[in-house]
Design an enzyme around this catalytic site. Structure first.
Site, PDB file in Angstrom:
ATOM      1  CB  SER A  40      -0.972   0.022   1.173  1.00 41.99           C
ATOM      2  OG  SER A  40      -0.294   0.203   2.383  1.00 41.99           O
ATOM      3  CE  LYS A  83      -3.122   1.799   4.738  1.00 42.08           C
ATOM      4  NZ  LYS A  83      -2.819   0.972   3.627  1.00 42.08           N
TER       5      LYS A  83
END
EC number: 3.4.21.-
Length: 145
Positions: A40, A83
């Site tokens: 990710s 993230k």
């Protein structure tokens, strides 16, 4: 002789507890080493990259847009996710996927952040589970080893 052995055992146990408490406080309030896994955050952070996460900025509310953070997963509290902070409370963010023709927007509520992975096409992030409470932030990535 038994008294001497018991004394040494309790002293060793005492030192172990003390150093364990010091190590816990260091990892909880200063930071630690984290191994990131998953696609990710590619290309910024590759699978199995080792990073250093500092925890002081979360305690002093110094998280800013663009920071990469380690967060307790809103879907699975036993795991952490890595993230990028896209929006802070009150910011207007795009809540749709890159492939969507019509774009939708929303405001980040008070006490929350909006997180997205750098690899937008292969990331489960705030576009899936919504804004993340600030309290779930564990630390900010400050160094990639």
């Amino acid at each position: 002789m038994l008294r001497n052995a018991l004394g040494k055992t309790f002293r060793l146990l005492g030192y172990t507890v003390q150093y364990g408490c010091i190590a816990h406080c260091a990892f909880e309030y200063l930071g630690g080493i984290v191994v990131c896994s998953g696609p990710s955050m590619e290309p910024t952070i590759q699978n199995s990259d080792v990073v250093f996460s500092e925890s002081l900025s979360r305690h002093f509310c110094c998280i800013r847009k663009g920071d990469i953070v380690i967060v307790k997963s809103p879907n699975d509290p036993k795991s952490n996710i890595c993230k990028r902070v896209i929006g802070l409370e009150g910011d207007k963010v795009c809540t749709s996927n890159p492939s969507d023709f019509l774009k939708s927007h929303s405001y980040v509520p008070k006490g929350h952040v909006w997180l997205e992975g750098d690899n937008l096409r292969n990331s489960t992030d705030s576009r899936c589970y919504g804004p993340v409470p600030y309290g779930l932030i564990r630390g900010r990535i400050c160094l990639k080893v």
